[in-house]
Design a protein around this motif. Sequence first.
Motif, mmCIF file in Angstrom:
data_model
loop_
_atom_site.group_PDB
_atom_site.id
_atom_site.type_symbol
_atom_site.label_atom_id
_atom_site.label_comp_id
_atom_site.label_asym_id
_atom_site.label_seq_id
_atom_site.Cartn_x
_atom_site.Cartn_y
_atom_site.Cartn_z
ATOM 1 N N THR A 61 -7.000 14.513 -9.117
ATOM 2 C CA THR A 61 -5.554 14.900 -9.903
ATOM 3 C C THR A 61 -5.422 15.063 -11.136
ATOM 4 O OG1 THR A 61 -6.199 12.281 -9.771
ATOM 5 C CG2 THR A 61 -5.704 12.935 -7.689
ATOM 6 N N HIS A 62 -6.655 15.555 -11.686
ATOM 7 C CA HIS A 62 -6.092 15.564 -13.062
ATOM 8 C C HIS A 62 -5.771 16.819 -14.081
ATOM 9 C CE1 HIS A 62 -6.739 10.970 -13.397
ATOM 10 N NE2 HIS A 62 -7.214 11.090 -12.480
ATOM 11 N N TYR A 63 -5.933 16.633 -14.661
ATOM 12 C CA TYR A 63 -6.463 18.762 -15.688
ATOM 13 C C TYR A 63 -7.325 18.920 -15.934
ATOM 14 C CZ TYR A 63 -2.157 17.307 -17.707
ATOM 15 O OH TYR A 63 0.231 17.801 -18.390
ATOM 16 N N GLY A 64 -7.409 19.704 -15.577
ATOM 17 C CA GLY A 64 -8.524 20.374 -15.838
ATOM 18 C C GLY A 64 -8.224 21.289 -16.726
ATOM 19 N N PRO A 65 -10.258 22.357 -16.667
ATOM 20 C CA PRO A 65 -10.082 23.162 -18.613
ATOM 21 C C PRO A 65 -9.272 24.133 -18.379
ATOM 22 C CG PRO A 65 -11.986 22.342 -17.645
ATOM 23 C CD PRO A 65 -10.638 21.772 -16.410
ATOM 24 N N SER A 66 -8.535 24.526 -19.278
ATOM 25 C CA SER A 66 -7.751 26.594 -19.112
ATOM 26 C C SER A 66 -7.610 27.305 -18.350
ATOM 27 C CB SER A 66 -6.917 26.790 -20.584
ATOM 28 O OG SER A 66 -6.043 25.174 -20.341
ATOM 29 N N PRO A 67 -9.370 27.594 -18.822
ATOM 30 C CA PRO A 67 -10.085 28.781 -17.766
ATOM 31 C C PRO A 67 -10.515 28.606 -16.694
ATOM 32 C CG PRO A 67 -11.752 27.784 -19.777
ATOM 33 C CD PRO A 67 -9.985 27.536 -19.946
ATOM 34 N N GLY A 68 -10.697 27.018 -16.149
ATOM 35 C CA GLY A 68 -10.902 26.837 -14.453
ATOM 36 C C GLY A 68 -12.075 26.134 -14.671
ATOM 37 N N LEU A 69 -12.981 25.426 -13.886
ATOM 38 C CA LEU A 69 -13.836 24.853 -13.385
ATOM 39 C C LEU A 69 -14.628 25.313 -13.644
ATOM 40 C CD1 LEU A 69 -12.522 22.158 -10.821
ATOM 41 C CD2 LEU A 69 -12.562 21.656 -13.102
ATOM 42 N N PRO A 70 -16.164 24.451 -14.895
ATOM 43 C CA PRO A 70 -17.246 25.499 -14.819
ATOM 44 C C PRO A 70 -17.411 25.335 -13.637
ATOM 45 C CG PRO A 70 -17.274 23.432 -16.000
ATOM 46 C CD PRO A 70 -15.688 23.603 -15.119
ATOM 47 N N ASP A 71 -17.673 24.739 -12.496
ATOM 48 C CA ASP A 71 -18.443 24.685 -11.576
ATOM 49 C C ASP A 71 -17.686 26.140 -10.688
ATOM 50 O OD1 ASP A 71 -20.408 24.391 -9.464
ATOM 51 O OD2 ASP A 71 -18.388 23.893 -8.087
ATOM 52 N N LEU A 72 -16.555 26.294 -10.712
ATOM 53 C CA LEU A 72 -16.166 27.539 -10.076
ATOM 54 C C LEU A 72 -15.740 28.277 -10.496
ATOM 55 C CD1 LEU A 72 -14.279 28.785 -7.378
ATOM 56 C CD2 LEU A 72 -11.838 28.010 -8.572
ATOM 57 N N CYS A 267 -3.286 24.752 -16.660
ATOM 58 C CA CYS A 267 -4.544 24.446 -15.469
ATOM 59 C C CYS A 267 -5.007 25.180 -14.127
ATOM 60 C CB CYS A 267 -5.936 24.174 -16.271
ATOM 61 S SG CYS A 267 -4.889 21.773 -15.442
ATOM 62 N N THR A 268 -5.391 25.121 -13.518
ATOM 63 C CA THR A 268 -4.999 25.326 -12.072
ATOM 64 C C THR A 268 -5.231 24.327 -11.302
ATOM 65 O OG1 THR A 268 -5.630 28.218 -12.381
ATOM 66 C CG2 THR A 268 -5.613 26.872 -9.737
ATOM 67 N N ALA A 269 -5.231 23.365 -10.691
ATOM 68 C CA ALA A 269 -4.753 22.378 -9.442
ATOM 69 C C ALA A 269 -5.965 22.115 -9.630
ATOM 70 C CB ALA A 269 -4.476 22.587 -8.608
ATOM 71 N N THR A 270 -6.939 20.806 -9.527
ATOM 72 C CA THR A 270 -8.214 21.287 -9.669
ATOM 73 C C THR A 270 -8.525 20.782 -8.322
ATOM 74 O OG1 THR A 270 -8.276 18.471 -10.609
ATOM 75 C CG2 THR A 270 -8.604 19.884 -12.491
ATOM 76 N N PHE A 271 -8.262 20.139 -7.447
ATOM 77 C CA PHE A 271 -8.626 20.126 -6.596
ATOM 78 C C PHE A 271 -8.528 21.326 -5.344
ATOM 79 C CE2 PHE A 271 -4.647 20.021 -3.751
ATOM 80 C CZ PHE A 271 -3.739 19.685 -5.174
ATOM 81 N N THR A 272 -7.448 22.343 -5.470
ATOM 82 C CA THR A 272 -7.537 23.327 -5.519
ATOM 83 C C THR A 272 -8.926 24.010 -5.419
ATOM 84 O OG1 THR A 272 -5.067 23.277 -5.297
ATOM 85 C CG2 THR A 272 -5.963 25.393 -5.282
#
Length: 386
Positions: A61-72, A267-272
């Motif tokens: 439920t926290h901020y993530g990296p601007s370009p997106g989560l590494p795994d995604l 960033c884009t919502a992390t859980f999404t």
Amino acid sequence: MRLSERMSRLGTETAFEVLARARALEAQGRNVVHLEIGEPDFDTPSNITEAAIAALKSGATHYGPSPGLPDLRQAIAEDSSKRRGVHSTPEMVVVTPGGKPIMFFTILSLIDPGDEVLYPNPGFPIYESMIRYIGGVPVPIRLVEKKAYELDVDQLVSKIGPKTRLIVINTPHNPTGGVITESGIRAIADAALKNGVPVLSDEIYCRILYDGEHKSIAGMPGMEPLAIVLDGFSKTYAMTGWRLGYGIMPAPLAQVVAKLQTNATSCTATFTQMAGAAALRGDQSGPERMVAEFKRRRDAIVDGLRTIPGFKCVRPKGAFYVFPNITETGFSAKPLAERILDEAGVACLSGTAFGEWGEGHLRFSYANSLENIQEAIRRIKELLAH
Ligand SMILES: Cc1ncc(COP(=O)(O)O)c(C=O)c1O
């Protein structure tokens, strides 16, 4: 409050306005068949929803990296490499809240005032809106019924000039459902390479295709430094409300686009995003079932529209839109769309919502049940019989 001068150049997407108008009619007790908005009527497949719930419960439920989560970014790079036949790396991927910001961010990154951008007309209205907003010069490529709305490469080539800085293509295409063939894609790539012009390829409907395989310009030899692909989860996985999309582009441009995202949304919502990774890696039978159902509906709506006096309708090869020619009804597109909503209770869009070359057409989204599609045809037929 005084608005900036540039606001006068910003366009919009009429689908949202027509939806609001249709909802207002419903609030007055009217029954409306919704064929205006471009979103699957299916629920998001449950494996994706479950992944989002698990992500929320695990504290994502926290901020993530601007370009997106590494795994995604990794999952997107793998998926795209497989589908587009060109090796993509996570550094080339930027995850955004929906695919739409990729249009804005790409045009912002590449276009200065006075630069020309080629784009399809009729076409998704946000291309022209963004080009104008930024001070660029929109150069429309007219799509015509005679060619089943496939982009005419000769016309495109004839419009490339010294000021051309970007070509926007969209296949499968909104609003016509037209698809650019492999030879067309190859020819566009040749023209782009010859002139050193980047191509923004909007492939948001690439998994909603009824014949053959999707061909991406990114997969054409030599295109890697010039191709920017827009794709996302909204249409393929029925996730419009989740706001999850992405761009795949040369890594240096991805860094610039990520910086725009830092400025715009962080960033884009992390859980999404975690749900997005589950969507790409999980069972693909949900999207496949949706496409099979869309195909049945496409045939029903095309066959139905063809029985309405004054309507002519090409059978589209992709997306979930039809774009009948209504010139023989004697009406212009906008007044006819308004009458169809006000008097027949069927919400659809005027072709002019997609640019000046959309005149003489209506756009129906068939992301609705067969029953509702048949009811809409019945109502329009009855209206035009009077
Ligand atoms: C051609 C095209 N590109 C992009 C988008 C944006 O999709 P998203 O909901 O992922 O922002 C749409 C949505 O209607 C579309 O029709």
